[in-house]
Write a protein that holds these residues in place. Structure first.
Motif, PDB file in Angstrom:
ATOM      1  N   THR A   1       0.857  -1.176   0.000  1.00 45.23           N
ATOM      2  CA  THR A   1       0.000   0.000   0.000  1.00 45.23           C
ATOM      3  C   THR A   1       0.897   1.231   0.000  1.00 45.23           C
ATOM      4  O   THR A   1       2.050   1.190   0.453  1.00 45.23           O
ATOM      5  CB  THR A   1      -0.924   0.029   1.223  1.00 45.23           C
ATOM      6  N   ASN A   2       0.380   2.322  -0.505  1.00 48.95           N
ATOM      7  CA  ASN A   2       1.196   3.519  -0.674  1.00 48.95           C
ATOM      8  C   ASN A   2       1.642   4.118   0.656  1.00 48.95           C
ATOM      9  O   ASN A   2       2.651   4.832   0.715  1.00 48.95           O
ATOM     10  CB  ASN A   2       0.430   4.570  -1.483  1.00 48.95           C
ATOM     11  N   ASP A   3       0.921   3.820   1.748  1.00 55.78           N
ATOM     12  CA  ASP A   3       1.310   4.340   3.059  1.00 55.78           C
ATOM     13  C   ASP A   3       2.328   3.457   3.767  1.00 55.78           C
ATOM     14  O   ASP A   3       2.728   3.751   4.903  1.00 55.78           O
ATOM     15  CB  ASP A   3       0.080   4.539   3.957  1.00 55.78           C
ATOM     16  N   SER A   4       2.734   2.368   3.090  1.00 52.73           N
ATOM     17  CA  SER A   4       3.760   1.451   3.603  1.00 52.73           C
ATOM     18  C   SER A   4       3.330   0.699   4.861  1.00 52.73           C
ATOM     19  O   SER A   4       4.157   0.091   5.539  1.00 52.73           O
ATOM     20  CB  SER A   4       5.075   2.192   3.889  1.00 52.73           C
ATOM     21  N   LYS A   5       2.050   0.690   5.154  1.00 50.78           N
ATOM     22  CA  LYS A   5       1.595  -0.029   6.336  1.00 50.78           C
ATOM     23  C   LYS A   5       1.326  -1.511   6.074  1.00 50.78           C
ATOM     24  O   LYS A   5       1.405  -2.336   6.986  1.00 50.78           O
ATOM     25  CB  LYS A   5       0.330   0.630   6.897  1.00 50.78           C
ATOM     26  N   THR A   6       1.006  -1.847   4.809  1.00 55.02           N
ATOM     27  CA  THR A   6       0.623  -3.224   4.491  1.00 55.02           C
ATOM     28  C   THR A   6       1.386  -3.722   3.277  1.00 55.02           C
ATOM     29  O   THR A   6       1.522  -3.003   2.285  1.00 55.02           O
ATOM     30  CB  THR A   6      -0.890  -3.326   4.211  1.00 55.02           C
ATOM     31  N   ALA A   7       1.868  -4.952   3.394  1.00 55.23           N
ATOM     32  CA  ALA A   7       2.435  -5.664   2.244  1.00 55.23           C
ATOM     33  C   ALA A   7       1.549  -6.863   1.953  1.00 55.23           C
ATOM     34  O   ALA A   7       1.117  -7.569   2.875  1.00 55.23           O
ATOM     35  CB  ALA A   7       3.857  -6.124   2.540  1.00 55.23           C
ATOM     36  N   PHE A   8       1.271  -7.089   0.681  1.00 53.26           N
ATOM     37  CA  PHE A   8       0.482  -8.248   0.262  1.00 53.26           C
ATOM     38  C   PHE A   8       1.425  -9.265  -0.374  1.00 53.26           C
ATOM     39  O   PHE A   8       2.293  -8.909  -1.176  1.00 53.26           O
ATOM     40  CB  PHE A   8      -0.606  -7.841  -0.738  1.00 53.26           C
ATOM     41  N   ILE A   9       1.230 -10.526  -0.025  1.00 51.20           N
ATOM     42  CA  ILE A   9       2.083 -11.612  -0.489  1.00 51.20           C
ATOM     43  C   ILE A   9       1.211 -12.706  -1.082  1.00 51.20           C
ATOM     44  O   ILE A   9       0.250 -13.157  -0.438  1.00 51.20           O
ATOM     45  CB  ILE A   9       2.933 -12.212   0.657  1.00 51.20           C
ATOM     46  N   SER A  10       1.525 -13.150  -2.303  1.00 52.65           N
ATOM     47  CA  SER A  10       0.798 -14.282  -2.889  1.00 52.65           C
ATOM     48  C   SER A  10       1.427 -15.587  -2.424  1.00 52.65           C
ATOM     49  O   SER A  10       2.647 -15.721  -2.356  1.00 52.65           O
ATOM     50  CB  SER A  10       0.809 -14.196  -4.418  1.00 52.65           C
ATOM     51  N   LEU A  11       0.574 -16.559  -2.087  1.00 53.26           N
ATOM     52  CA  LEU A  11       1.005 -17.872  -1.617  1.00 53.26           C
ATOM     53  C   LEU A  11       0.573 -18.896  -2.657  1.00 53.26           C
ATOM     54  O   LEU A  11      -0.598 -19.262  -2.749  1.00 53.26           O
ATOM     55  CB  LEU A  11       0.388 -18.179  -0.251  1.00 53.26           C
ATOM     56  N   GLN A  12       1.547 -19.369  -3.456  1.00 54.12           N
ATOM     57  CA  GLN A  12       1.212 -20.102  -4.667  1.00 54.12           C
ATOM     58  C   GLN A  12       0.523 -21.438  -4.399  1.00 54.12           C
ATOM     59  O   GLN A  12      -0.451 -21.779  -5.076  1.00 54.12           O
ATOM     60  CB  GLN A  12       2.472 -20.308  -5.507  1.00 54.12           C
ATOM     61  N   VAL A  13       1.011 -22.218  -3.460  1.00 58.62           N
ATOM     62  CA  VAL A  13       0.459 -23.565  -3.262  1.00 58.62           C
ATOM     63  C   VAL A  13      -0.844 -23.533  -2.477  1.00 58.62           C
ATOM     64  O   VAL A  13      -1.797 -24.251  -2.805  1.00 58.62           O
ATOM     65  CB  VAL A  13       1.492 -24.474  -2.569  1.00 58.62           C
ATOM     66  N   SER A  14      -0.926 -22.694  -1.463  1.00 59.50           N
ATOM     67  CA  SER A  14      -2.158 -22.639  -0.671  1.00 59.50           C
ATOM     68  C   SER A  14      -3.243 -21.816  -1.344  1.00 59.50           C
ATOM     69  O   SER A  14      -4.392 -21.806  -0.883  1.00 59.50           O
ATOM     70  CB  SER A  14      -1.874 -22.072   0.723  1.00 59.50           C
ATOM     71  N   GLY A  15      -2.900 -21.107  -2.437  1.00 58.37           N
ATOM     72  CA  GLY A  15      -3.905 -20.364  -3.185  1.00 58.37           C
ATOM     73  C   GLY A  15      -4.459 -19.170  -2.439  1.00 58.37           C
ATOM     74  O   GLY A  15      -5.631 -18.809  -2.603  1.00 58.37           O
ATOM     75  N   GLU A  16      -3.608 -18.510  -1.662  1.00 54.35           N
ATOM     76  CA  GLU A  16      -4.052 -17.403  -0.830  1.00 54.35           C
ATOM     77  C   GLU A  16      -3.249 -16.132  -1.112  1.00 54.35           C
ATOM     78  O   GLU A  16      -2.175 -16.167  -1.706  1.00 54.35           O
ATOM     79  CB  GLU A  16      -3.873 -17.761   0.651  1.00 54.35           C
ATOM     80  N   VAL A  17      -3.782 -15.021  -0.633  1.00 58.95           N
ATOM     81  CA  VAL A  17      -3.033 -13.779  -0.491  1.00 58.95           C
ATOM     82  C   VAL A  17      -3.000 -13.453   0.988  1.00 58.95           C
ATOM     83  O   VAL A  17      -4.022 -13.541   1.690  1.00 58.95           O
ATOM     84  CB  VAL A  17      -3.668 -12.630  -1.285  1.00 58.95           C
ATOM     85  N   ALA A  18      -1.809 -13.115   1.495  1.00 55.38           N
ATOM     86  CA  ALA A  18      -1.648 -12.724   2.889  1.00 55.38           C
ATOM     87  C   ALA A  18      -1.404 -11.228   2.978  1.00 55.38           C
ATOM     88  O   ALA A  18      -0.699 -10.653   2.142  1.00 55.38           O
ATOM     89  CB  ALA A  18      -0.483 -13.481   3.525  1.00 55.38           C
ATOM     90  N   ALA A  19      -1.995 -10.588   3.987  1.00 54.23           N
ATOM     91  CA  ALA A  19      -1.764  -9.177   4.269  1.00 54.23           C
ATOM     92  C   ALA A  19      -0.863  -9.084   5.495  1.00 54.23           C
ATOM     93  O   ALA A  19      -1.183  -9.640   6.555  1.00 54.23           O
ATOM     94  CB  ALA A  19      -3.075  -8.447   4.507  1.00 54.23           C
ATOM     95  N   ILE A  20       0.253  -8.385   5.352  1.00 53.86           N
ATOM     96  CA  ILE A  20       1.242  -8.275   6.414  1.00 53.86           C
ATOM     97  C   ILE A  20       1.250  -6.848   6.946  1.00 53.86           C
ATOM     98  O   ILE A  20       1.348  -5.885   6.168  1.00 53.86           O
ATOM     99  CB  ILE A  20       2.657  -8.624   5.906  1.00 53.86           C
ATOM    100  N   ASP A  21       1.138  -6.709   8.253  1.00 55.93           N
ATOM    101  CA  ASP A  21       1.271  -5.406   8.883  1.00 55.93           C
ATOM    102  C   ASP A  21       2.761  -5.126   9.066  1.00 55.93           C
ATOM    103  O   ASP A  21       3.438  -5.776   9.871  1.00 55.93           O
ATOM    104  CB  ASP A  21       0.559  -5.392  10.237  1.00 55.93           C
ATOM    105  N   LEU A  22       3.292  -4.187   8.299  1.00 60.13           N
ATOM    106  CA  LEU A  22       4.731  -3.943   8.317  1.00 60.13           C
ATOM    107  C   LEU A  22       5.230  -3.326   9.628  1.00 60.13           C
ATOM    108  O   LEU A  22       6.289  -3.731  10.127  1.00 60.13           O
ATOM    109  CB  LEU A  22       5.139  -3.074   7.127  1.00 60.13           C
ATOM    110  N   PRO A  23       4.524  -2.363  10.231  1.00 61.54           N
ATOM    111  CA  PRO A  23       5.044  -1.804  11.488  1.00 61.54           C
ATOM    112  C   PRO A  23       5.221  -2.852  12.590  1.00 61.54           C
ATOM    113  O   PRO A  23       6.169  -2.764  13.380  1.00 61.54           O
ATOM    114  CB  PRO A  23       3.991  -0.760  11.869  1.00 61.54           C
TER     115      PRO A  23
END
Length: 335
Positions: free
Chosen positions: A155-177
């Motif tokens: 996200t542009n505010d650098s608070k969240t990173a999104f990660i694709s998980l290929q085998v589990s078929g998911e997207v994870a949202a990571i709180d960077l702070p």
């Protein structure tokens, strides 16, 4: 004619010359295109003007992705199997320095505020979050993240990173702070490339195990639409017009153009070599360069007529591509 064995010194000299010929020295050009050959542990330098390979430089094992430092003084090559980063001059491709003990760096990225350096460990099922002070990289948190974390978007505010998980078929949202997992959600089969639409409204997800791009309302954790593309929808590149993004379809061997306002596929580029993957855009926005993972070539597409106009032989399994003279990326998730 009789043949006599060469003296040891002569044999050694010839062997050294052959090895030197295999890896040409980087040329002093300011417009080199850099292509990572994942299957050969090398990078190819291509003169953007002449479109000729001018040098081949050894890297670590399995270099997949690359990204410039925020000040553009270095280009970072992530060597996933060698567990290190190679810093090269983005203008010439000459090696500047190495950073060791970066475990399994598959995809890498800087947060927009330049505070965090993030690396997905595709084979280690882990996300590594590093502090970045403009020069040094130090670990902040190693976060287990199964299965096969792949691509990154911020996200542009650098608070969240999104990660694709290929085998589990998911997207994870990571709180960077806090370096914690906020949530995971199912998106489909083999999610790969991620792209933030303008204003961080949606996350686009390339579904490599299917034939579409999923549009994710990440604030409400739901898929609001799917955009038909081609089989193996994989990675994204902005066309730098503020309206369109290209997605490579690795199985269909096509590239689709998506309108970011209407969230529709407005056209496909066909007639490509097998396995289009990463893409880069020329500074004049006319040419889209693309790596063909299954063909040992890169291609140049003229966007005025959306035709492949030239291919250039490189190494085995070309993946990441970058050039110093490039059009700006119009989204916060990097090159």
């Amino acid at each position: 004619m009789r043949h006599f064995p060469l003296p040891g010194l002569v044999r050694a000299t010839l062997a050294g010359a052959a090895l030197a010929a295999a890896f040409l020295a980087p040329a002093a050009h300011a417009n080199n295109v850099i292509v990572l050959n994942s299957g050969e542990a090398t990078l190819s330098l291509i003169d953007e003007t002449t479109r000729q390979v001018v040098a081949t430089v050894p890297t670590g094992k399995e270099p997949h992705h690359l990204m410039p430092t925020p000040d553009n003084s270095s280009l970072i090559v992530a060597n996933s199997v060698s567990n290190n980063l190679m810093f090269v001059d983005p203008k010439t491709g000459k090696t500047q320095r190495w950073v060791q003990d970066i475990e399994d760096p598959y995809q890498i990225g800087f947060s927009p505020d330049r505070k965090w350096f993030v690396s997905t460990g595709l084979r280690l099922d882990r996300l590594d979050i590093y502090h970045y002070d403009g020069k040094d990289i130090s670990i902040a948190k190693r976060l287990p993240l199964a299965v096969m974390p792949s691509h990154i978007a911020f996200t542009n505010d650098s608070k969240t990173a999104f990660i694709s998980l290929q085998v589990s078929g998911e997207v994870a949202a990571i709180d960077l702070p806090t370096q914690t997992v906020k949530w995971k959600m199912k998106v489909g089969k083999v999610p790969a490339g991620l792209w933030m639409t303008p204003g961080d409204k949606y996350v686009l997800v390339g579904m490599t195990g299917a034939d579409y791009v999923a549009v994710v309302d990440w604030r409400n954790q739901k898929i609001v639409k799917t955009i038909p593309t081609g089989k193996g929808a994989h990675n994204f590149r902005s066309l730098a017009d503020g309206k369109h993004v290209a997605v490579s379809n690795r199985v269909a061997s096509t590239i689709s153009i998506i309108d970011e306002d209407t969230l529709t596929n407005v056209g496909d580029i066909t007639g490509l070599m097998p396995g289009p993957d990463d893409m880069e855009l020329s500074a004049d926005k006319r040419y889209l360069w693309v790596t063909f993972r299954f063909a040992k070539h890169i291609g140049i597409i003229d966007l005025t007529n959306r035709k492949l106009i030239q291919t250039i032989a490189v190494g085995r399994s070309p993946h990441g591509i970058y050039f110093y003279n490039r059009a700006p990326v119009t989204a916060p998730n990097g090159a």
